[in-house]
Structures are given as C-alpha cells and as structure tokens.
Scaffold this motif. Structure first.
Motif, PDB file in Angstrom:
ATOM      1  N   ARG A  50       0.829  -1.202   0.000  1.00 30.26           N
ATOM      2  CA  ARG A  50       0.000   0.000   0.000  1.00 30.26           C
ATOM      3  C   ARG A  50       0.867   1.257   0.000  1.00 30.26           C
ATOM      4  NH1 ARG A  50      -2.417  -0.273   4.779  1.00 30.26           N
ATOM      5  NH2 ARG A  50      -1.262   1.438   5.718  1.00 30.26           N
ATOM      6  N   GLU A  53       2.445   1.867  -3.364  1.00 23.72           N
ATOM      7  CA  GLU A  53       1.468   2.467  -4.277  1.00 23.72           C
ATOM      8  C   GLU A  53       1.289   3.951  -3.988  1.00 23.72           C
ATOM      9  OE1 GLU A  53      -3.027   1.532  -5.972  1.00 23.72           O
ATOM     10  OE2 GLU A  53      -2.365   0.627  -4.096  1.00 23.72           O
ATOM     11  N   GLN A  54       1.186   4.304  -2.711  1.00 23.53           N
ATOM     12  CA  GLN A  54       1.034   5.709  -2.345  1.00 23.53           C
ATOM     13  C   GLN A  54       2.253   6.519  -2.759  1.00 23.53           C
ATOM     14  OE1 GLN A  54       0.431   5.290   1.855  1.00 23.53           O
ATOM     15  NE2 GLN A  54      -1.750   4.829   1.676  1.00 23.53           N
ATOM     16  N   ARG A  57       2.236   6.988  -6.502  1.00 19.39           N
ATOM     17  CA  ARG A  57       1.164   7.907  -6.878  1.00 19.39           C
ATOM     18  C   ARG A  57       1.553   9.352  -6.559  1.00 19.39           C
ATOM     19  NH1 ARG A  57      -3.059   5.637  -4.279  1.00 19.39           N
ATOM     20  NH2 ARG A  57      -3.905   4.646  -6.139  1.00 19.39           N
ATOM     21  N   LEU A  62       2.484   6.431 -11.133  1.00 22.91           N
ATOM     22  CA  LEU A  62       1.597   5.274 -11.149  1.00 22.91           C
ATOM     23  C   LEU A  62       0.599   5.387 -12.293  1.00 22.91           C
ATOM     24  CD1 LEU A  62       1.069   2.720  -9.396  1.00 22.91           C
ATOM     25  CD2 LEU A  62      -0.739   4.021  -8.274  1.00 22.91           C
ATOM     26  N   GLU A  64      -2.783   4.599 -13.606  1.00 22.25           N
ATOM     27  CA  GLU A  64      -4.027   4.203 -12.959  1.00 22.25           C
ATOM     28  C   GLU A  64      -5.167   3.963 -13.939  1.00 22.25           C
ATOM     29  OE1 GLU A  64      -4.726   5.266  -8.938  1.00 22.25           O
ATOM     30  OE2 GLU A  64      -3.557   7.114  -9.165  1.00 22.25           O
ATOM     31  N   ARG A  69      -4.077  -1.120 -16.255  1.00 20.00           N
ATOM     32  CA  ARG A  69      -3.663  -1.748 -14.997  1.00 20.00           C
ATOM     33  C   ARG A  69      -4.303  -3.131 -14.823  1.00 20.00           C
ATOM     34  NH1 ARG A  69      -3.323   1.144  -9.045  1.00 20.00           N
ATOM     35  NH2 ARG A  69      -2.562  -0.676  -7.936  1.00 20.00           N
ATOM     36  N   HIS A  91       1.445  -8.227  -5.768  1.00 20.82           N
ATOM     37  CA  HIS A  91       0.869  -6.918  -6.090  1.00 20.82           C
ATOM     38  C   HIS A  91       1.583  -6.404  -7.345  1.00 20.82           C
ATOM     39  CE1 HIS A  91      -0.792  -6.964  -1.969  1.00 20.82           C
ATOM     40  NE2 HIS A  91       0.371  -7.526  -1.684  1.00 20.82           N
ATOM     41  N   PHE A  93       2.058  -3.532 -10.452  1.00 18.61           N
ATOM     42  CA  PHE A  93       1.888  -2.109 -10.750  1.00 18.61           C
ATOM     43  C   PHE A  93       2.530  -1.792 -12.097  1.00 18.61           C
ATOM     44  CE2 PHE A  93       2.146  -2.570  -6.136  1.00 18.61           C
ATOM     45  CZ  PHE A  93       1.001  -1.917  -5.724  1.00 18.61           C
TER      46      PHE A  93
END
Length: 496
Positions: A50, A53-54, A57, A62, A64, A69, A91, A93
């Motif tokens: 998580r 990802e943050q 971003r 990222l 999206e 995706r 996960h 990305f």
C-alpha cells in the motif's frame, strides 16, 4: 509536471538517506526479488504494497488507467496461480517510466515500466518478464542476496527505491546523477542486487515453466531478451536498463531457448487484447504527434493488428481534440464490429468530447444492461454522469460508484469521483467520508482522521452514520499509533 515530481522525489530521498560520498557507477533500478521478513518486519511487509502504491502515486509515476492496470494485474495473477506460492499475496503495478525495465520488491510487489510494455511485440514477451520477476520472488533471491544485511525500515526501503528511480531517470553523467552520488549512494547500493548466474538461470527456468503452464508461449522470454540485446547496439548507447539489472550472456539465452523447446508447448492464449491495451497506453502516455505518426505507420503495414492501431489513433486524435478525424476512425471500427464493447466505449468517449453527453449516456446505459459487471463500462458511465453539473445524474453516479467501491475499495480515482458526486447530490456526510478515504489512500492517515473528526461532531448524524464513522476513526487511530514518531510529525506538519 512529472519531471518536477521526480526532482521532488529526488530531494526527499536525499534527505531520507544517510549521506555518503563516493565515486561509484550510476545506481540502477534495484531488483528486490523476495518476501523475506529479514528485510522488513511482518507488519511492514503487510503495509509495504500500500505504501509503495502511495509513494508512486505521489510522484505521479503510477499508471491508474483501469484498462491498462487490470490487464497486467490479471496477467500477473494468472502466472502466480501456476507457481508454488499461489497462496501468497502478490501486487502488480505499472509505472509511467520510459526506461525499459521491471523490478520485484519485498512483499510480492512487482512493477513494470511503461517503456518495457511499449517495447514488447506481443503479450508473451511481457509475460516472460513478469514470470521471470515472479520467479525471483518465489525463489527468495533477495533474501539470499541480503542474507547478512540487517532488517530495513520500510521508509528507508521506499527511499532507496525512489533514489534508484531518480537515478535511472537522470541517466549517468548528468548533474542530477552527480547529486544522487553525493546524496546517499551507499543505501541504494545496498539494494542493488547483482544476481548470480545461478539466480538468473533459476529465474529463467522457473519463469519459462510458468509461461507454459499458464498458456503463454515459453519462447516469449527469450525473444524479448534477444531484442533488448539488439536495442543496445545503435549509436553506441548502453544496454537497456533491464539488461543492466538482468545481465545476459549468449550461453544463458541459448539455455533458455533449449528449455522452451523441450517443453514443446503451444500457446493457448491469443494476444489481440494485448495490442489494444498497449495502444491505449501509448495513446495516453506519448506526445500526440509522435503517437499519431507511430499508429499511422503501423496502419500502413501489417506487423500489428489493424483494429488495435486504429483504436490507438482514435484515442490520440481525441486527446488532440481533432474530433472529426477521430470520428472517422471510430466509425470505421464500429462498421467492422458494431457490438464490440471496447469500440462502443470509445464511441461514448467521443460523444462526450463532442458535447453530446445525453447520447453518450444512452450508449453507456445500454452497455450497463449488457455487461452489468464490467469495470470499464461502470467507470465510464459514472464519469459521464458527472460530466455536467446535474444533481439527478450526480445522485445516480453516487449509487453506481457506491456499489462499485464495495468491490474495488482501493480505487483512488473513483473514490475521489464518488466524493464529488455525493457532494453534488447533497449527501455531504458520504462526501466527507469519501474525501477522508482519498486522503488515506494518498498516505495521509492524519488528514483522514482530522476530516472524520470534523464530520462526527455534526449534530445531524443519525445512529448508523455515527457508528460507521466512529468505527472507521478507531481503525485509523490504531494505525496512526503504529506509525513511527518521525512519520507522525511529518504528516502533522503537512496538514498544517
């Protein structure tokens, strides 16, 4: 904007890393393939995907777009399901990075650069790279490579990845690269895993087996590696980033080819969808003049599927607001396959760009009835409902998005859209809750807490609203207490 964010990322990283000067070669994107708790604590392993990802971003790296995706997430999970760790969490990305690269990180995080996806000829080549990275994770190559290292704190690991990304973007020899060298090379080098021949051979062997089991062409990995070797020759440039972190030899390629031939496996999957996804990524991420030229050249030849190239060209023309030309391409696609979902979605997008929102909604409502569980249709429908300031449409968008977010609670763009829809529809409590969730998904736990504390003070809340908000507040406060003191201070300072 992206370059500015990279500079910001670089500055943050240099602050976060211990400054050790040294004349070492440029840091390359680390290949951190493993999930060992010797690298992160169990709690940090849970949080890492998580926060990764943050972090990406916040740096505007990222990708999206749900079509892009979802396609590569599905590819990753399909391959994982045939591994010996199918029960573990992975996960996947896609990062908006032009370099041809991919990497694996702790806790099953695997990231693909957009440059790699655009360089591939078919889905089997990309699947070969993904399978190779999955094999690095399942075989604990990172844990073995860092066996004697001390456990690393999660913020330090994120800073190291950010440092290496910035170094790869800057390239060797530039001022930014020199600043990186002076700003903390030692930590980034700690995560620069130079895989042994044994590790690379093992990842090739297991990755090729995964390809065959999952229905991909087991030769895909070898084909992609061979082409990357060719890309490194023009104008005396160095090899693509992926070859620096995954060095190839003639013997290694020959061994991989032999393994693939021994499997005697025929691919079960066609790659028509891949070319549409790749075309969409190119249209959304490449400067419009270059993208248009690329698609028109391919349309004049036969190396890529015509419909996928026309789809990408139509999107590019829409981005450039050349709507008459875009309509010609869309109508050609609809003539060939009038009921194909992807073409009808493209048509609805064109109608919105032409200001014909009501017609677009008619098209999308028909698609909603035909494909009630389609993520792409639902997202486009909700987005179109919010295109104009209409209270009734906003209320309908709120219902659509509330149902959608029950199945996709981590979708930040749709959470933010839901906040706007609820506010426009007059449901200010739900809007505030969604806004708090968007803060949380961006890494702002403190901001989310402050937002919900303001909401729960309202006197007009009913029992259910107060219970729901109070329960979420308790969860966030517990997570807040688990953060380090340094991280809590950072978030509070940002909130001020």
């Amino acid at each position: 904007m992206i370059q500015t964010c990279r500079k910001f990322l670089l500055c943050c990283t240099i602050v976060a890393v211990s400054a050790v000067a040294g004349a070492q070669e440029s840091v390359r994107l680390p290949d951190l393939g493993g999930t060992s708790t010797r690298i992160l604590s169990p709690e940090e392993e849970r949080r890492f995907p998580r926060e990764f990802e943050q972090y990406m971003r916040a740096s505007e790296l990222l990708v999206e777009d749900p079509m892009v995706r979802d396609y590569f997430v599905d590819m990753g999970y399909r391959l994982v399901s045939y591994s010996d760790r199918a029960e573990e969490n992975f996960h996947f990305f896609v990062l908006q990075e032009p370099n041809i690269n991919a990497f694996a990180a702790p806790a099953g995080v695997i990231a693909l650069h957009s440059g790699l996806l655009l360089a591939a000829q078919d889905e089997h080549e990309v699947a070969g790279v993904v399978a190779h990275e999955i094999a690095h994770v399942t075989q604990d190559h990172l844990a073995r490579g860092m066996e004697n290292a001390q456990r690393t704190a999660l913020p330090t690991l994120l800073a190291s990845i950010g440092l290496a990304l910035a170094a790869a973007s800057a390239g060797s020899g530039g001022d930014a690269s020199q600043a990186i060298l002076l700003g903390g090379m030692s930590l980034a080098q700690q995560f620069q895993i130079n895989y042994t021949r044994q590790s690379e051979s093992e990842a090739d062997r297991i990755g090729i087996q995964l390809l065959a089991r999952a229905g991909y062409d087991p030769h895909g990995m070898t084909r992609f590696f061979e082409r990357l070797n060719l890309l490194s020759r023009p104008m005396g440039e160095g090899p693509p980033e992926y070859l620096r972190t995954h060095p190839l030899t003639v013997n290694r390629i020959a061994e991989a080819r032999t393994r693939a031939e021994r499997l005697d496996s025929k691919p079960e999957r066609g790659d028509d969808e891949f070319h549409f996804v790749q075309a969409r990524l190119r249209a959304l991420s490449t400067e419009t003049t270059k993208a248009e030229l690329w698609f028109r050249v391919r349309l004049s030849g036969s190396e890529r599927p015509t419909d996928a190239m026309r789809y990408g060209l139509a999107l590019t023309l829409m981005r450039d607001q050349r709507l008459d030309a875009a309509r010609d391409e869309v109508e050609t696609l609809l003539e060939s396959s009038p009921n194909r979902q992807i073409f009808r979605l493209l048509h609805a997008e064109l109608l919105v760009n032409e200001g014909r929102v009501a017609e677009a909604l008619d098209e999308l409502e028909s698609l909603m009835r035909q494909y009630p569980g389609s993520r792409q249709v639902t997202i486009e429908y909700a987005r179109t409902l919010m295109h104009e300031r209409d209270t009734e449409r906003a209320a309908k968008a709120t219902q659509v998005l509330r149902d959608y977010l029950q199945h996709h609670p981590d979708d930040l763009p749709r959470t933010e859209l839901y906040a706007r829809a609820a506010d426009r529809a007059g449901d200010h409590v739900r809007a505030a809750e969604a806004l708090a969730e968007s803060y949380y998904m961006r890494g702002g736990i403190w901001e989310a807490i402050v937002q919900l504390e303001r909401v729960i003070e309202r006197e007009d809340l009913d029992y259910y609203q107060r219970s729901r908000i109070g329960s979420r507040l308790n969860q966030l406060r517990a997570e807040w207490l688990r953060l380090s003191e340094r991280e809590r201070l950072r978030q509070r300072d940002r909130d001020r």
